[in-house]
Design a protein around this motif. Structure first.
Motif, PDB file in Angstrom:
ATOM      1  N   PRO A 107     -66.828  62.832 -66.009  1.00 18.73           N
ATOM      2  CA  PRO A 107     -67.277  61.561 -66.584  1.00 18.73           C
ATOM      3  C   PRO A 107     -68.544  61.011 -65.920  1.00 18.73           C
TER       4      PRO A 107
ATOM      5  N   GLU B 109     -67.210  74.226 -70.256  1.00 19.25           N
ATOM      6  CA  GLU B 109     -66.310  73.148 -70.673  1.00 19.25           C
ATOM      7  C   GLU B 109     -66.206  72.060 -69.616  1.00 19.25           C
TER       8      GLU B 109
ATOM      9  N   GLU C  87     -60.358  62.349 -77.477  1.00 19.28           N
ATOM     10  CA  GLU C  87     -59.129  62.304 -76.690  1.00 19.28           C
ATOM     11  C   GLU C  87     -59.367  61.884 -75.244  1.00 19.28           C
ATOM     12  N   ARG C  88     -60.508  62.319 -74.682  1.00 14.03           N
ATOM     13  CA  ARG C  88     -60.770  62.037 -73.278  1.00 14.03           C
ATOM     14  C   ARG C  88     -61.389  60.648 -73.080  1.00 14.03           C
ATOM     15  N   TYR C  89     -62.292  60.275 -73.992  1.00 14.94           N
ATOM     16  CA  TYR C  89     -63.061  59.047 -73.760  1.00 14.94           C
ATOM     17  C   TYR C  89     -62.748  57.931 -74.726  1.00 14.94           C
TER      18      TYR C  89
ATOM     19  N   ARG D 131     -69.017  59.336 -73.973  1.00 21.52           N
ATOM     20  CA  ARG D 131     -68.764  59.394 -75.417  1.00 21.52           C
ATOM     21  C   ARG D 131     -70.087  59.505 -76.175  1.00 21.52           C
TER      22      ARG D 131
ATOM     23  N   ARG E 250     -63.113  66.904 -79.955  1.00 17.68           N
ATOM     24  CA  ARG E 250     -61.784  66.637 -79.409  1.00 17.68           C
ATOM     25  C   ARG E 250     -61.892  65.990 -78.029  1.00 17.68           C
ATOM     26  N   ALA E 251     -62.795  66.488 -77.198  1.00 17.79           N
ATOM     27  CA  ALA E 251     -62.981  65.903 -75.874  1.00 17.79           C
ATOM     28  C   ALA E 251     -63.482  64.463 -75.973  1.00 17.79           C
TER      29      ALA E 251
ATOM     30  N   TYR F 146     -65.843  67.260 -69.429  1.00 15.79           N
ATOM     31  CA  TYR F 146     -64.770  66.461 -68.840  1.00 15.79           C
ATOM     32  C   TYR F 146     -65.156  65.757 -67.545  1.00 15.79           C
TER      33      TYR F 146
ATOM     34  N   ALA G 157     -61.552  54.529 -71.965  1.00 17.39           N
ATOM     35  CA  ALA G 157     -61.021  55.686 -71.256  1.00 17.39           C
ATOM     36  C   ALA G 157     -59.573  55.934 -71.654  1.00 17.39           C
TER      37      ALA G 157
ATOM     38  N   SER H  79     -67.028  56.359 -69.091  1.00 21.09           N
ATOM     39  CA  SER H  79     -66.485  56.788 -70.379  1.00 21.09           C
ATOM     40  C   SER H  79     -67.421  56.510 -71.552  1.00 21.09           C
TER      41      SER H  79
END
Length: 278
Positions: free
Chosen positions: A167, A161, A268-270, A175, A264-265, A165, A276, A171
């Protein structure tokens, strides 16, 4: 100015390619400038490639083949040329990877090379401060062509995982990289599982490793240290690797749940369009 330099075709794949390009161009009665105009590049670039001062791309090779009517000679050669740009210690692995019928890998930090986008690969390779970054990126993308073969290897990736996360490249690059991973959801010969943080300690805290199987040849285990990579066909080492990999697969999320976590990552993360998210 026309680039002319005597080459020893036996010196390297790059020299051989340059000598062949010149021979084929001259046989077609074209100057470097004329060939460049046909394939939408400069005559200077043609000359640099003919004199082994520039590494050809696959796109250049395919265009040159079409212009010169060579029936794919340069397109077949360019794979060898690009592979020769890889670090010497890595070339044997790339050769074996291209011959494998089954590849299983656990990646603790990064997306596996065969699944990297160009932007992600460039960011990863740039960390080594190489003088030939463009060539290394082209060589990595060339490796990925095995996935598009009519009979590709079966590839099973267990991805930590953490790789989702970190980067790499920013970003937008991340993505696109995660979207690229998701594009393989329906690929018949490729599966991606994510090993979630919630697992805690697991069977390969020591790091990444890759096992390759072949038609009629012994399996091979590959792992890297700080400086280079190492391959072994030791039965005992392979047995230990198989046991560890089985535990990793059992602990990882299912392919479907892994895709959901990657989605989801990505969102939500990127954020949409590479924005970002704090």
């Amino acid at each position: 100015m026309v680039n002319i330099r005597d080459l020893d075709p036996h010196a390297s794949p790059l020299d051989y390619y340059g000598a062949e390009l010149r021979r084929l161009r001259e046989a077609a009665g074209l100057s470097q400038k004329e060939l460049g105009a046909i394939i939408f590049c400069t005559g200077s670039l043609v000359g640099q490639i003919e004199t082994a001062r520039k590494v050809p791309t696959r796109d250049f090779s395919e265009r040159a083949d079409a212009a010169l009517g060579t029936e794919g000679v340069l397109s077949r050669l360019v794979g060898l040329v690009l592979r020769s740009q890889l670090p010497t210690w890595f070339q044997p692995f790339a050769d074996m990877e291209a011959k494998a019928t089954f590849i299983s890998t656990y990646q603790a930090q990064l997306v596996y090379g065969l699944l990297q986008t160009e932007a992600y690969a460039r960011a990863v390779l740039a960390t080594g401060l190489p003088s030939n970054l463009d060539e290394l990126v082209a060589a990595r993308l060339e490796r990925q062509r095995i996935l598009a073969r009519s009979h590709p290897p079966m590839v099973w990736v267990v991805l930590d995982e953490a790789a989702l996360y970190r980067p790499i490249g920013g970003s937008e690059a991340m993505r696109k990289q995660l979207a690229h991973l998701l594009s393989y959801r329906d690929h018949r010969w490729l599966r991606v599982q994510v090993l979630p943080f919630s697992v805690g300690e697991h069977a390969s805290l020591i790091g990444s490793f890759t096992t390759m199987r072949f038609e009629g040849d012994p399996d091979i285990l590959y792992a890297e240290d700080l400086i280079s990579g190492h391959m072994t066909a030791s039965p005992e080492t392979l047995k230990e690797a198989a046991l560890r990999y089985a535990h990793l697969q059992a602990a990882a999320l299912s392919v479907e749940d892994s895709a959901a976590l990657i989605t989801r990552a990505m969102e939500e993360r990127y954020g949409p369009g590479g924005r970002a998210v704090a």
